[in-house]
Design an enzyme around this catalytic site. Structure first.
Site, PDB file in Angstrom:
ATOM      1  CD  GLU A  63      -4.525 -15.371   6.599  1.00  0.00           C
ATOM      2  OE1 GLU A  63      -3.513 -15.320   7.306  1.00  0.00           O
ATOM      3  OE2 GLU A  63      -5.172 -16.421   6.379  1.00  0.00           O
ATOM      4  CG  ASP A  64      -6.497 -11.329   2.750  1.00  0.00           C
ATOM      5  OD1 ASP A  64      -6.333 -12.494   3.160  1.00  0.00           O
ATOM      6  OD2 ASP A  64      -7.555 -10.702   2.848  1.00  0.00           O
TER       7      ASP A  64
END
Ligand code: MN
Length: 714
Positions: free
Chosen positions: A76-77
């Site tokens: 996600e990051d």
């Protein structure tokens, strides 16, 4: 500060060295991937995954769950892709990380609280491996512990989501330690003043009660020892939210709630539980109607215990829970207790799939309650709860729709509204265009694109799975056929009336009514429909109408006026669909001379004028009539070719290239090898018209190794 070495020490208590090493490797990978990122509190980002892994270590989760915890924000990051993780850490870990990321992407944000239950089910449905949920719960727990640095409204939003979704999922799965902490942290974030007041009241009440608690605890423990029963007596505290809820829902004062003393007795086996119950009932009188046997009849999430309330000195109520150590572990850790047990053994089933894990857990429960009565229903309940058979998707407005597993875009469209299904032409899944036959997955957001006048497609019936979609499509198609049949019937009848220099619209009032009466029809619609479908012959109807127009008494005689104008051919555009069909025997193309044959119940079948199959029908002029192609046709038509060619490699590729280059598509290709040198190729192409096909044939002839070319169907 808590470090990876501290965690590794802790893991040494229950994991083998090589697995601890893998957890370390995942940590270093995450540290590098999140390098330079910081949490809102200012700490390096990697402290968060480390803390999440630590929560899981306290529950004795397996090394794959811990690795997934380390890596849970990496996709996600930091944009690391799932395949990269799979190469580094293996498929199971990558799957877990991917599962957690998907859960992170959907937020409760502006979705209605009323949908919370469906939302919970969706989260479960999205996590076919129960470990995904457990990692996600630990992630949420750490985020809740470190909420402090966020803006108040964001805090409240996260707290509400935690309370409505994640605390309830934890409760569903019986993971009580996490549930209780999530509830209290959410309560404090949502209602800081109330929480603070209750917290202070609890600690001051605890001060007053300390000596009473100690006395009760000693007397309970003493009575067990006297009877030679092993058991540990623990004082029990209510958590903030449960005190608040009791005050609010049961309208009790704080004093009333705190007046109750709670104890838990943990013992070895089920037998001892019941014997200890006898002992405490001997020591203090039980309050009638307050005894509950959750050992014989466990709660839906697997919780087992004996509950009773006693009259203490001066009538002060004492609540006692009695359970085995396994039941205690299950009450605290629920599903996760499964790993707690397995971890101690050498054969723990890390390689097993999620279903096998759930089954093992359920089997464990079954063993724990061997003494209990019929628990099959309970087991089924737990299983259905963990792995719902339904999927849950969002509408663009954020409403959750529940659909059966395997449902497609079309099923979704019809479940929203029949009109949306009927006029559906395309769809976006999570903002990307997707085919209408796509099978849906939980958590997706769907946007249906409709067009006015669009119609359902017969082919949809091949992939829809819901009864609603199926019957709505059938109904719409039937209706569509009817409408087209009526339109065609009107054209046929007017064509048959034209030689008499009249038309349906020009007939004087009453003439049509009399004809309808003769046929016992209520309106012109069924008349026109039956003409369009070929069950009634337009010429016969036309002659009778003309007869009625001329005052003819009955239907037997021939019209006195013979037709004067020549027959006007009917124009076909190819888009009529339901009532005009193209014969497969000769596959007519625009530009070919064609004839229509009215076949009962089916409408018009278009044949090439030279089609052999028409031979037998030519004697029946009422059923055969002239057709002409409309000048503005916007469809492709199939044409069949038979080619004799030299057998050689790369033949298909060469043909395909030539045909595509000529702007046509190959629908089907069959090759039979006659002998080593000669192949027969049967092609079905989709082309614009006769001229287009002629151009393709000309190009094919230019290939040196192509022999005879025949257009099939005459
Ligand atoms: Mn996280």
């Amino acid at each position: 500060m808590f470090t990876i070495d501290d965690l590794a020490d802790r893991l040494g208590g229950y994991l083998p060295k090589d697995e601890i090493q893998q957890v370390r490797r995942a940590f270093y990978y995450a540290e590098q991937a999140h390098d330079g990122q910081r949490r809102r509190s200012g700490e390096p980002y990697v402290t968060h995954p480390l803390a999440v892994a630590n929560i899981l270590a306290n529950m004795h989760m397996d090394h794959q769950s811990l690795m997934a915890a380390m890596l849970h924000d990496v996709i996600e990051d930091t944009g690391v892709a799932k395949p990269a993780l799979a190469r580094q850490f293996g498929e199971p870990v990558a799957e877990l990380v991917d599962g957690v990321s998907k859960l992170t992407q959907i937020t409760f944000e502006d979705k209605a609280v009323a949908q919370a239950e469906n939302f919970q089910k969706m989260v479960l449905a999205m996590s076919r491996d129960i470990r995904v949920i457990i990692v996600k719960l630990a992630d949420r727990l750490h985020n809740m512990r470190t909420l402090g640095a966020l803006r108040p409204e964001k805090k409240r939003r996260i707290a509400r989501e935690t309370l409505e979704i994640y605390a309830r999922i934890a409760s569903r799965l019986g993971i009580n330690t996490i549930r209780v902490e999530l509830e209290d942290l959410s309560f404090q974030a949502l209602y800081p003043m109330r929480a603070e007041r209750i917290k202070r009241a609890v600690s001051s009440a605890r001060g007053h009660r300390r000596s009473t608690i100690r006395q009760l605890q000693t007397s309970l423990q003493q009575s067990l020892d006297d009877e030679g029963l092993t058991g540990t007596v623990i004082g029990r505290q209510k958590h903030l939210l449960s005190i608040y809820r009791k005050m609010r829902d049961q309208r009790k004062s704080f004093a009333e709630i705190m007046d109750v003393f709670g104890f838990r007795i943990i013992t070895e086996d089920v037998d001892s539980c019941y014997r200890i119950l006898g002992v405490v009932h001997n020591l203090y009188k039980p309050v009638p109607g307050r005894f509950k046997d959750y050992i014989a009849i466990p709660k839906a999430n697997g919780y087992q215990s004996l509950h009773t309330t006693l009259f203490g000195r001066g009538g002060m109520p004492i609540e006692v829970q009695i359970r085995t150590r396994e039941m205690e572990a299950l009450a605290n850790n629920g599903v996760a207790a499964h790993w707690l047990y397995k971890a101690g053994q050498t054969d723990h089933p890390i390689a097993q799939g999620s279903h096998a894990r759930a089954r093992a857990w359920v089997k464990g429960l079954l063993e724990m309650q061997r003494h209990a009565g019929d628990s099959l229903e309970f087991i089924e309940h737990v299983k259905n709860d963990l792995f719902p058979d339904d999927i849950y998707v969002f509408t663009p407005k954020g409403d959750i729709m529940e659909l059966p597993q395997g449902a497609t875009v079309i099923d979704f469209a019809y479940s929203v509204h029949t009109d949306i299904g009927n006029s559906c032409i395309a769809c976006r899944i999570d903002r990307h265009l997707a085919p209408l036959s796509t099978r849906l997955e939980s958590g997706q957001t769907l946007e249906i694109i409709t067009a006015p006048g669009a119609r359902p497609n017969l082919a949809w019936l091949n992939f829809v799975i819901t009864a609603k979609a199926r019957s709505a499509i059938r109904h719409a198609l039937k209706h569509q056929q009817q409408t087209e049949a009526v339109q065609l019937g009107r054209r046929l009848l007017n064509k048959a009336l034209a030689p008499f220099e009249t038309s349906l619209e020009e007939l004087p009032e009453g003439v049509l009514d009399r004809l309808l009466e003769e046929h016992s029809l209520r309106s012109e619609t069924p008349l026109l429909e039956s003409i369009g479908l070929g069950s009634r012959v337009a010429h016969v109807v036309a002659r009778r109408l003309v007869g009625l127009l001329q005052g003819e008494p009955d239907a037997s005689g021939a019209p006195t006026t013979e037709p004067s104008a020549p027959h006007q051919p009917i124009l076909i555009s190819g888009a009529e669909g339901m009532v005009i069909k193209f014969a497969r025997c000769c596959r007519p193309l625009p530009g070919d001379p064609v004839l229509g044959h009215l076949s009962a119940g089916k409408g018009i079948v278009v044949h090439r004028a030279e089609c052999r199959n028409l031979g037998d029908l030519k004697d029946d002029p009422d059923k055969l009539f002239a057709l002409e192609w409309s000048p503005d046709i916007d469809e492709d038509f199939p044409a069949a070719l038979r080619l004799e060619m030299e057998s050689r490699r790369g033949l298909v590729a060469e043909l395909a290239a030539l045909i595509t280059d000529a702007g046509a598509n190959i629908e089907r290709i069959d090759i039979e090898e006659r002998d080593a040198r000669l192949s027969i190729v049967n092609l079905i192409l989709s082309v614009r018209n006769r001229v287009h096909l002629a151009r393709i044939i000309k190009r094919l002839r230019n290939l040196s190794h192509v022999g005879r070319i025949t257009r099939l169907g005459n």
